[in-house]
Design an enzyme around this catalytic site. Structure first.
Site, PDB file in Angstrom:
ATOM      1  N   ARG A  15       0.838  -1.210   0.000  1.00  0.00           N
ATOM      2  CA  ARG A  15       0.000   0.000   0.000  1.00  0.00           C
ATOM      3  C   ARG A  15       0.873   1.260   0.000  1.00  0.00           C
ATOM      4  O   ARG A  15       1.042   1.910  -1.033  1.00  0.00           O
ATOM      5  CB  ARG A  15      -0.943  -0.045   1.213  1.00  0.00           C
ATOM      6  CG  ARG A  15      -2.103   0.915   1.153  1.00  0.00           C
ATOM      7  CD  ARG A  15      -1.754   2.342   1.513  1.00  0.00           C
ATOM      8  NE  ARG A  15      -1.193   2.488   2.855  1.00  0.00           N
ATOM      9  CZ  ARG A  15      -0.647   3.615   3.297  1.00  0.00           C
ATOM     10  NH1 ARG A  15      -0.587   4.686   2.522  1.00  0.00           N
ATOM     11  NH2 ARG A  15      -0.126   3.698   4.520  1.00  0.00           N
ATOM     12  N   ASP A  16       1.488   1.586   1.113  1.00  0.00           N
ATOM     13  CA  ASP A  16       2.287   2.824   1.184  1.00  0.00           C
ATOM     14  C   ASP A  16       3.460   2.741   0.214  1.00  0.00           C
ATOM     15  O   ASP A  16       3.833   3.723  -0.434  1.00  0.00           O
ATOM     16  CB  ASP A  16       2.801   3.023   2.623  1.00  0.00           C
ATOM     17  CG  ASP A  16       3.102   4.471   2.954  1.00  0.00           C
ATOM     18  OD1 ASP A  16       3.383   5.239   2.020  1.00  0.00           O
ATOM     19  OD2 ASP A  16       3.073   4.832   4.140  1.00  0.00           O
ATOM     20  N   HIS A 207       4.790   4.777  12.713  1.00  0.00           N
ATOM     21  CA  HIS A 207       4.835   4.670  11.235  1.00  0.00           C
ATOM     22  C   HIS A 207       5.798   5.757  10.765  1.00  0.00           C
ATOM     23  O   HIS A 207       5.417   6.926  10.656  1.00  0.00           O
ATOM     24  CB  HIS A 207       3.411   4.880  10.701  1.00  0.00           C
ATOM     25  CG  HIS A 207       3.270   4.930   9.219  1.00  0.00           C
ATOM     26  ND1 HIS A 207       2.618   3.952   8.488  1.00  0.00           N
ATOM     27  CD2 HIS A 207       3.649   5.856   8.294  1.00  0.00           C
ATOM     28  CE1 HIS A 207       2.606   4.272   7.208  1.00  0.00           C
ATOM     29  NE2 HIS A 207       3.224   5.418   7.062  1.00  0.00           N
ATOM     30  N   HIS A 209       8.463   7.445   8.163  1.00  0.00           N
ATOM     31  CA  HIS A 209       9.101   7.589   6.837  1.00  0.00           C
ATOM     32  C   HIS A 209      10.548   8.032   7.088  1.00  0.00           C
ATOM     33  O   HIS A 209      10.847   8.726   8.070  1.00  0.00           O
ATOM     34  CB  HIS A 209       8.323   8.586   5.979  1.00  0.00           C
ATOM     35  CG  HIS A 209       7.054   7.991   5.444  1.00  0.00           C
ATOM     36  ND1 HIS A 209       6.959   7.466   4.182  1.00  0.00           N
ATOM     37  CD2 HIS A 209       5.840   7.787   6.024  1.00  0.00           C
ATOM     38  CE1 HIS A 209       5.741   6.974   3.993  1.00  0.00           C
ATOM     39  NE2 HIS A 209       5.028   7.163   5.103  1.00  0.00           N
ATOM     40  N   CYS A 240       3.827   9.410   0.227  1.00  0.00           N
ATOM     41  CA  CYS A 240       2.439   9.826   0.042  1.00  0.00           C
ATOM     42  C   CYS A 240       2.379  10.818  -1.114  1.00  0.00           C
ATOM     43  O   CYS A 240       3.148  11.784  -1.128  1.00  0.00           O
ATOM     44  CB  CYS A 240       1.920  10.461   1.334  1.00  0.00           C
ATOM     45  SG  CYS A 240       0.261  11.131   1.154  1.00  0.00           S
ATOM     46  N   ASN A 249       8.944   4.552   3.514  1.00  0.00           N
ATOM     47  CA  ASN A 249       8.912   4.093   4.907  1.00  0.00           C
ATOM     48  C   ASN A 249      10.280   3.547   5.272  1.00  0.00           C
ATOM     49  O   ASN A 249      11.075   3.194   4.402  1.00  0.00           O
ATOM     50  CB  ASN A 249       7.893   2.949   5.053  1.00  0.00           C
ATOM     51  CG  ASN A 249       6.490   3.381   4.755  1.00  0.00           C
ATOM     52  OD1 ASN A 249       6.034   3.289   3.631  1.00  0.00           O
ATOM     53  ND2 ASN A 249       5.799   3.868   5.760  1.00  0.00           N
TER      54      ASN A 249
HETATM   55  P1  HMG Z   1     -13.520  13.851  -2.856  1.00  0.00           P
HETATM   56  O1  HMG Z   1     -13.181  14.217  -4.277  1.00  0.00           O
HETATM   57  O2  HMG Z   1     -13.775  14.946  -1.888  1.00  0.00           O
HETATM   58  O3  HMG Z   1     -14.708  12.758  -2.771  1.00  0.00           O
HETATM   59  O4  HMG Z   1     -12.318  12.962  -2.315  1.00  0.00           O
HETATM   60  P2  HMG Z   1     -16.219  12.784  -3.175  1.00  0.00           P
HETATM   61  O5  HMG Z   1     -16.961  12.078  -2.094  1.00  0.00           O
HETATM   62  O6  HMG Z   1     -16.644  14.173  -3.562  1.00  0.00           O
HETATM   63  O7  HMG Z   1     -16.233  11.876  -4.491  1.00  0.00           O
HETATM   64  C1  HMG Z   1     -15.582  12.256  -5.687  1.00  0.00           C
HETATM   65  C2  HMG Z   1     -15.450  11.038  -6.593  1.00  0.00           C
HETATM   66  O8  HMG Z   1     -14.612  10.042  -5.976  1.00  0.00           O
HETATM   67  C3  HMG Z   1     -16.787  10.352  -6.876  1.00  0.00           C
HETATM   68  O9  HMG Z   1     -16.663   9.751  -8.175  1.00  0.00           O
HETATM   69  C4  HMG Z   1     -16.804   9.237  -5.847  1.00  0.00           C
HETATM   70  O10 HMG Z   1     -17.620   8.152  -6.231  1.00  0.00           O
HETATM   71  C5  HMG Z   1     -15.352   8.821  -5.819  1.00  0.00           C
HETATM   72  P3  HMG Z   1     -17.253  10.470  -9.492  1.00  0.00           P
HETATM   73  O11 HMG Z   1     -18.711  10.669  -9.201  1.00  0.00           O
HETATM   74  O12 HMG Z   1     -16.492  11.773  -9.608  1.00  0.00           O
HETATM   75  O13 HMG Z   1     -16.931   9.497 -10.576  1.00  0.00           O
HETATM   76  N1  HMG Z   1     -14.964   8.210  -4.545  1.00  0.00           N
HETATM   77  C6  HMG Z   1     -14.422   6.989  -4.410  1.00  0.00           C
HETATM   78  N2  HMG Z   1     -14.078   6.054  -5.315  1.00  0.00           N
HETATM   79  C7  HMG Z   1     -13.535   4.905  -4.838  1.00  0.00           C
HETATM   80  N3  HMG Z   1     -13.325   4.665  -3.527  1.00  0.00           N
HETATM   81  C8  HMG Z   1     -13.643   5.586  -2.604  1.00  0.00           C
HETATM   82  C9  HMG Z   1     -14.217   6.804  -3.031  1.00  0.00           C
HETATM   83  N4  HMG Z   1     -14.660   7.905  -2.395  1.00  0.00           N
HETATM   84  C10 HMG Z   1     -15.108   8.757  -3.316  1.00  0.00           C
HETATM   85  N5  HMG Z   1     -13.407   5.344  -1.311  1.00  0.00           N
HETATM   86  C11 HMG Z   1     -11.480  11.221  -0.889  1.00  0.00           C
HETATM   87  C12 HMG Z   1     -12.290  12.496  -0.974  1.00  0.00           C
HETATM   88  C13 HMG Z   1     -11.252  10.921   0.561  1.00  0.00           C
HETATM   89  C14 HMG Z   1     -12.264  10.080  -1.548  1.00  0.00           C
HETATM   90  C15 HMG Z   1     -10.145  11.431  -1.650  1.00  0.00           C
HETATM   91  O14 HMG Z   1      -9.554  12.598  -1.173  1.00  0.00           O
HETATM   92  C16 HMG Z   1      -9.183  10.287  -1.515  1.00  0.00           C
HETATM   93  O15 HMG Z   1      -9.420   9.205  -2.057  1.00  0.00           O
HETATM   94  N6  HMG Z   1      -8.042  10.519  -0.832  1.00  0.00           N
HETATM   95  C17 HMG Z   1      -7.020   9.508  -0.586  1.00  0.00           C
HETATM   96  C18 HMG Z   1      -5.642  10.025  -0.956  1.00  0.00           C
HETATM   97  C19 HMG Z   1      -4.620   8.962  -0.691  1.00  0.00           C
HETATM   98  O16 HMG Z   1      -4.750   7.831  -1.156  1.00  0.00           O
HETATM   99  N7  HMG Z   1      -3.547   9.336   0.047  1.00  0.00           N
HETATM  100  C20 HMG Z   1      -2.516   8.400   0.410  1.00  0.00           C
HETATM  101  C21 HMG Z   1      -2.913   7.510   1.546  1.00  0.00           C
HETATM  102  S1  HMG Z   1      -2.702   8.282   3.135  1.00  0.00           S
HETATM  103  C22 HMG Z   1      -1.016   8.096   3.464  1.00  0.00           C
HETATM  104  O17 HMG Z   1      -0.249   7.676   2.635  1.00  0.00           O
HETATM  105  C23 HMG Z   1      -0.515   8.449   4.836  1.00  0.00           C
HETATM  106  C24 HMG Z   1      -0.218   7.211   5.703  1.00  0.00           C
HETATM  107  O18 HMG Z   1       0.737   6.363   5.095  1.00  0.00           O
HETATM  108  C25 HMG Z   1       0.327   7.676   7.059  1.00  0.00           C
HETATM  109  C26 HMG Z   1       1.474   8.656   6.879  1.00  0.00           C
HETATM  110  O19 HMG Z   1       2.545   8.273   6.425  1.00  0.00           O
HETATM  111  O20 HMG Z   1       1.230   9.827   7.188  1.00  0.00           O
HETATM  112  C27 HMG Z   1      -1.485   6.403   5.973  1.00  0.00           C
HETATM  113 MG    MG Z   2       2.876   6.579   5.191  1.00  0.00          MG
END
Ligand code: HMG
Ligand code: MG
Length: 303
Positions: A15-16, A207, A209, A240, A249
């Site tokens: 994932r990450d 966690h 990085h 990210c 990481n």
């Molecule tokens: P948004 O654009 O505000 O969402 O995004 P929305 O509810 O307005 O929906 C927009 C579109 O996205 C719609 O589709 C939804 O159906 C679709 P459309 O009608 O335009 O075709 N949608 C989805 N599709 C699939 N699965 C879903 C989903 N939700 C909505 N779950 C949202 C808000 C949260 C969805 C978006 O901002 C997002 O997906 N963000 C994730 C970003 C990401 O992956 N970041 C990396 C992971 S976090 C990380 O790495 C940190 C971590 O490792 C810890 C650290 O190191 O800090 C964990």
């Molecule tokens: Mg991370």
């Protein structure tokens, strides 16, 4: 404080590790990676993310990955779920654990999940309730606990505030995440001490990085204040997409080498993890990113 005799490693490379890769990686490679990690003995593998494919295109094949992996009894396959839509997909894919992910910094929250911290809590509450109703394990990641790429310093009270909110949702584990790798041991110790005043240390993970090379020191600092769960990624993959400049990481091979040297058990086969690190680096056509992994590989080649 006595160091733990056992540490749980959550392997987050599928994932990450892969989410930030610019070239699309085949589902075959992702499935192979998860399977190899399970065989190496990891009891918790973060397999993929049920996020918007527009936001993180590399994770668009989440359902297919989950459908095709070989599940090992006793291994927890975790997935990220930012909202109910993600949760429903994760449940349908038979994930064992869902992970909500918030931040201690307002700007990062907006950049990563498109809402404020308060809005994210409102969004996570129904996910938590649904996870409890479905009998799934629930984890919460807290980004920017040691600093934010947009706001700089993040206060310990901001971290503790979100930790309390996650705790109130009944999460099983909370990940204290150094998204951009700026934490140093004294600060990490202070943050971990503060959060373990409100939540049992057995439910807190680190966690880290490794952007500034501080991860192993930060893991040691965390161990010293009672933390015994750490996230890592084979070959140090990761980053990210919404934290520019942040690298991977901490490398799992390096963590295992350190823990083994300290007599701390992980239940993971170190030599097998070295092989996986070298294999996945080959798949991504780059040098291995673990110092320990590369050293062992060089020694093997010289033998
Ligand atoms: P948004 O654009 O505000 O969402 O995004 P929305 O509810 O307005 O929906 C927009 C579109 O996205 C719609 O589709 C939804 O159906 C679709 P459309 O009608 O335009 O075709 N949608 C989805 N599709 C699939 N699965 C879903 C989903 N939700 C909505 N779950 C949202 C808000 C949260 C969805 C978006 O901002 C997002 O997906 N963000 C994730 C970003 C990401 O992956 N970041 C990396 C992971 S976090 C990380 O790495 C940190 C971590 O490792 C810890 C650290 O190191 O800090 C964990
Ligand atoms: Mg991370």
């Amino acid at each position: 404080m006595a160091l733990p005799s056992f540490v749980k490693i959550v392997e987050v490379s599928p994932r990450d590790g892969l989410q930030n890769e610019k070239t699309m990686i085949s589902t075959d490679v992702k499935v192979d990676l998860v399977n190899r990690l399970s065989l190496a003995g990891f009891k918790n593998v973060e397999a993929t993310s049920f996020v918007s494919p527009k936001w993180t295109p590399q994770m668009a094949d989440a359902a297919e990955v989950m459908a095709r992996i070989t599940r090992h009894p006793g291994t927890i396959y975790s997935v990220l779920t930012p909202n109910l839509k993600g949760f429903e997909a994760a449940k349908a894919a038979h994930a064992d654990e869902v992970v909500i992910f918030g931040a201690a910094s307002e700007t990062f929250s907006q950049k990563n999940i498109n809402c404020s911290i308060a809005e994210s809590i409102d969004r996570f509450e129904p996910v938590a309730a649904a996870a409890h109703a479905a009998g799934l394990r629930l984890r919460a990641a807290l980004s920017c606990a040691l600093g934010c790429p947009y706001e700089g310093e993040v206060s310990i009270s901001a971290v503790v505030d979100v930790v309390r909110r996650f705790d109130a949702m009944g999460v099983h584990e909370i990940d204290i995440a150094d998204t951009i790798g700026v934490g140093t041991p004294e600060r990490v110790r202070a943050v971990m001490r503060a959060v373990t005043e409100v939540v049992d240390p057995a439910r807190i993970s680190g966690h880290f990085h490794d952007t500034y090379g501080q991860s192993l020191a930060n893991i040691l600092a965390s161990l010293e204040v009672g933390i015994s769960i750490f996230h890592s990624s084979v070959s140090g993959l990761g980053g990210c997409p919404y934290a520019k400049g942040a690298t991977g990481n901490v490398a799992t091979e390096d963590v295992l080498f350190m823990l083994r040297g300290m007599g701390i058990d992980t239940g993971v086969d170190f030599e097998a993890v070295v092989d996986i690190g070298q294999w996945v680096s080959g798949q991504l056509q780059r040098q291995g990113g673990s110092r320990a992994g590369n050293a062992i590989a060089a020694k093997r080649n010289a033998a």
